[in-house]
Design a protein around this motif. Structure first.
Motif, PDB file in Angstrom:
ATOM      1  N   GLU A  61       0.835  -1.209   0.000  1.00  0.00           N
ATOM      2  CA  GLU A  61       0.000   0.000   0.000  1.00  0.00           C
ATOM      3  C   GLU A  61       0.870   1.258   0.000  1.00  0.00           C
ATOM      4  N   LEU A  62       1.940   1.233   0.786  1.00  0.00           N
ATOM      5  CA  LEU A  62       2.845   2.370   0.865  1.00  0.00           C
ATOM      6  C   LEU A  62       3.526   2.597  -0.487  1.00  0.00           C
ATOM      7  N   ARG A  63       3.942   1.518  -1.139  1.00  0.00           N
ATOM      8  CA  ARG A  63       4.571   1.609  -2.464  1.00  0.00           C
ATOM      9  C   ARG A  63       3.593   2.226  -3.460  1.00  0.00           C
ATOM     10  N   SER A  64       2.392   1.729  -3.493  1.00  0.00           N
ATOM     11  CA  SER A  64       1.360   2.232  -4.416  1.00  0.00           C
ATOM     12  C   SER A  64       1.056   3.700  -4.134  1.00  0.00           C
ATOM     13  N   TRP A  65       0.926   4.044  -2.865  1.00  0.00           N
ATOM     14  CA  TRP A  65       0.652   5.420  -2.451  1.00  0.00           C
ATOM     15  C   TRP A  65       1.775   6.351  -2.899  1.00  0.00           C
ATOM     16  N   TYR A  66       3.035   5.942  -2.667  1.00  0.00           N
ATOM     17  CA  TYR A  66       4.167   6.780  -3.062  1.00  0.00           C
ATOM     18  C   TYR A  66       4.218   6.945  -4.581  1.00  0.00           C
ATOM     19  N   LEU A  67       3.974   5.888  -5.313  1.00  0.00           N
ATOM     20  CA  LEU A  67       3.989   5.982  -6.779  1.00  0.00           C
ATOM     21  C   LEU A  67       2.856   6.878  -7.294  1.00  0.00           C
ATOM     22  N   ARG A  68       1.734   6.937  -6.582  1.00  0.00           N
ATOM     23  CA  ARG A  68       0.666   7.894  -6.929  1.00  0.00           C
ATOM     24  C   ARG A  68       1.143   9.327  -6.694  1.00  0.00           C
ATOM     25  N   TYR A  69       1.901   9.537  -5.637  1.00  0.00           N
ATOM     26  CA  TYR A  69       2.486  10.859  -5.364  1.00  0.00           C
ATOM     27  C   TYR A  69       3.399  11.274  -6.517  1.00  0.00           C
ATOM     28  N   ILE A  70       4.283  10.387  -6.936  1.00  0.00           N
ATOM     29  CA  ILE A  70       5.191  10.684  -8.050  1.00  0.00           C
ATOM     30  C   ILE A  70       4.399  10.928  -9.332  1.00  0.00           C
ATOM     31  N   ALA A  71       3.352  10.150  -9.566  1.00  0.00           N
ATOM     32  CA  ALA A  71       2.512  10.345 -10.761  1.00  0.00           C
ATOM     33  C   ALA A  71       1.858  11.722 -10.733  1.00  0.00           C
ATOM     34  N   ALA A  72       1.413  12.165  -9.562  1.00  0.00           N
ATOM     35  CA  ALA A  72       0.815  13.506  -9.447  1.00  0.00           C
ATOM     36  C   ALA A  72       1.863  14.571  -9.740  1.00  0.00           C
ATOM     37  N   LEU A  73       3.079  14.384  -9.215  1.00  0.00           N
ATOM     38  CA  LEU A  73       4.148  15.346  -9.513  1.00  0.00           C
ATOM     39  C   LEU A  73       4.422  15.389 -11.018  1.00  0.00           C
ATOM     40  N   ASN A  74       4.523  14.224 -11.634  1.00  0.00           N
ATOM     41  CA  ASN A  74       4.828  14.176 -13.065  1.00  0.00           C
ATOM     42  C   ASN A  74       3.684  14.694 -13.927  1.00  0.00           C
ATOM     43  N   ALA A  75       2.476  14.643 -13.418  1.00  0.00           N
ATOM     44  CA  ALA A  75       1.329  15.236 -14.119  1.00  0.00           C
ATOM     45  C   ALA A  75       1.225  16.731 -13.815  1.00  0.00           C
ATOM     46  N   HIS A  76       2.111  17.196 -12.929  1.00  0.00           N
ATOM     47  CA  HIS A  76       2.135  18.593 -12.477  1.00  0.00           C
ATOM     48  C   HIS A  76       0.807  18.977 -11.841  1.00  0.00           C
ATOM     49  N   ASP A  77       0.210  18.018 -11.164  1.00  0.00           N
ATOM     50  CA  ASP A  77      -1.063  18.222 -10.482  1.00  0.00           C
ATOM     51  C   ASP A  77      -0.811  18.327  -8.982  1.00  0.00           C
ATOM     52  N   LEU A  78      -0.730  19.547  -8.500  1.00  0.00           N
ATOM     53  CA  LEU A  78      -0.465  19.778  -7.082  1.00  0.00           C
ATOM     54  C   LEU A  78      -1.746  19.981  -6.284  1.00  0.00           C
ATOM     55  N   SER A  79      -2.882  19.873  -6.945  1.00  0.00           N
ATOM     56  CA  SER A  79      -4.159  20.167  -6.282  1.00  0.00           C
ATOM     57  C   SER A  79      -4.535  19.157  -5.206  1.00  0.00           C
ATOM     58  N   VAL A  81       4.129  22.864  -1.411  1.00  0.00           N
ATOM     59  CA  VAL A  81       3.428  23.027  -2.690  1.00  0.00           C
ATOM     60  C   VAL A  81       3.955  24.264  -3.427  1.00  0.00           C
ATOM     61  N   THR A  82       4.243  25.325  -2.696  1.00  0.00           N
ATOM     62  CA  THR A  82       4.795  26.531  -3.322  1.00  0.00           C
ATOM     63  C   THR A  82       6.147  26.240  -3.976  1.00  0.00           C
ATOM     64  N   VAL A  83       7.003  25.509  -3.280  1.00  0.00           N
ATOM     65  CA  VAL A  83       8.311  25.153  -3.849  1.00  0.00           C
ATOM     66  C   VAL A  83       8.127  24.285  -5.089  1.00  0.00           C
ATOM     67  N   LEU A  84       7.281  23.262  -4.980  1.00  0.00           N
ATOM     68  CA  LEU A  84       7.038  22.383  -6.135  1.00  0.00           C
ATOM     69  C   LEU A  84       6.452  23.162  -7.303  1.00  0.00           C
ATOM     70  N   GLY A  85       5.521  24.056  -7.016  1.00  0.00           N
ATOM     71  CA  GLY A  85       4.915  24.873  -8.065  1.00  0.00           C
ATOM     72  C   GLY A  85       5.936  25.763  -8.744  1.00  0.00           C
ATOM     73  N   GLY A  86       6.884  26.299  -7.982  1.00  0.00           N
ATOM     74  CA  GLY A  86       7.939  27.117  -8.562  1.00  0.00           C
ATOM     75  C   GLY A  86       8.836  26.316  -9.489  1.00  0.00           C
ATOM     76  N   ILE A  87       9.126  25.085  -9.103  1.00  0.00           N
ATOM     77  CA  ILE A  87       9.927  24.208  -9.966  1.00  0.00           C
ATOM     78  C   ILE A  87       9.174  23.918 -11.258  1.00  0.00           C
ATOM     79  N   ILE A  88       7.918  23.552 -11.140  1.00  0.00           N
ATOM     80  CA  ILE A  88       7.107  23.220 -12.321  1.00  0.00           C
ATOM     81  C   ILE A  88       6.944  24.437 -13.222  1.00  0.00           C
ATOM     82  N   ASP A  89       6.796  25.603 -12.638  1.00  0.00           N
ATOM     83  CA  ASP A  89       6.651  26.820 -13.429  1.00  0.00           C
ATOM     84  C   ASP A  89       7.915  27.110 -14.238  1.00  0.00           C
ATOM     85  N   ALA A  90       9.066  26.963 -13.612  1.00  0.00           N
ATOM     86  CA  ALA A  90      10.335  27.272 -14.277  1.00  0.00           C
ATOM     87  C   ALA A  90      10.817  26.144 -15.185  1.00  0.00           C
TER      88      ALA A  90
END
Length: 130
Positions: A5-23, A46-55
């Motif tokens: 479950e932890l593996r699946s949950w973490y991979l969903r987190y990475i998928a959200a980052l790669n989709a640039h979906d911080l919502s 989220v602000t830091v991640l958003g700044g990375i995605i923006d740039a």
């Protein structure tokens, strides 16, 4: 969470980052987090991640190795991207970067409560200014 479950949950987190979906980061990050030794809020992360995605609009995190131990996660990730805006003090030049990031997380009640990462920022800057 069980390891699978932890593996699946973490991979969903990475998928959200790669989709640039911080919502939906409230699913992954606790309201208050110890990040790099400092107490911060989910909004700060989220602000830091958003700044990375923006740039770096094509930023991508590729999980290379993922280790789980009860409530702990250790991961080796390859980060790639091409900045299109000034980022880390470097003007965009069309240069891309590819670096390795190591991260350690602690999870409590299904969300990160500690987040620590390490990457070779000098190597990234070298690639961006070469």
């Amino acid at each position: 969470m069980a390891d699978n479950e932890l593996r699946s949950w973490y991979l969903r987190y990475i998928a959200a980052l790669n989709a640039h979906d911080l919502s939906g980061m409230d699913e992954f990050i606790h309201d208050q987090v110890m990040a790099g030794g400092e107490q911060v809020t989910r909004g700060d992360i989220v602000t830091v991640l958003g700044g990375i995605i923006d740039a770096v609009p094509d930023i991508h995190w590729e999980v290379e190795e993922l280790l789980l131990d009860r409530d702990g996660i250790a991961v080796r990730v390859t980060n790639t991207g091409t900045p299109t805006k000034t980022w880390l003090g470097v003007e965009p030049s069309g240069a891309s970067f590819k670096i390795v990031e190591y991260a350690i997380y602690k999870v409590s009640n299904g969300r990160f409560v500690q987040m620590t990462n390490l990457h070779d920022s000098a190597e990234m800057l070298r690639q961006l200014t070469a």
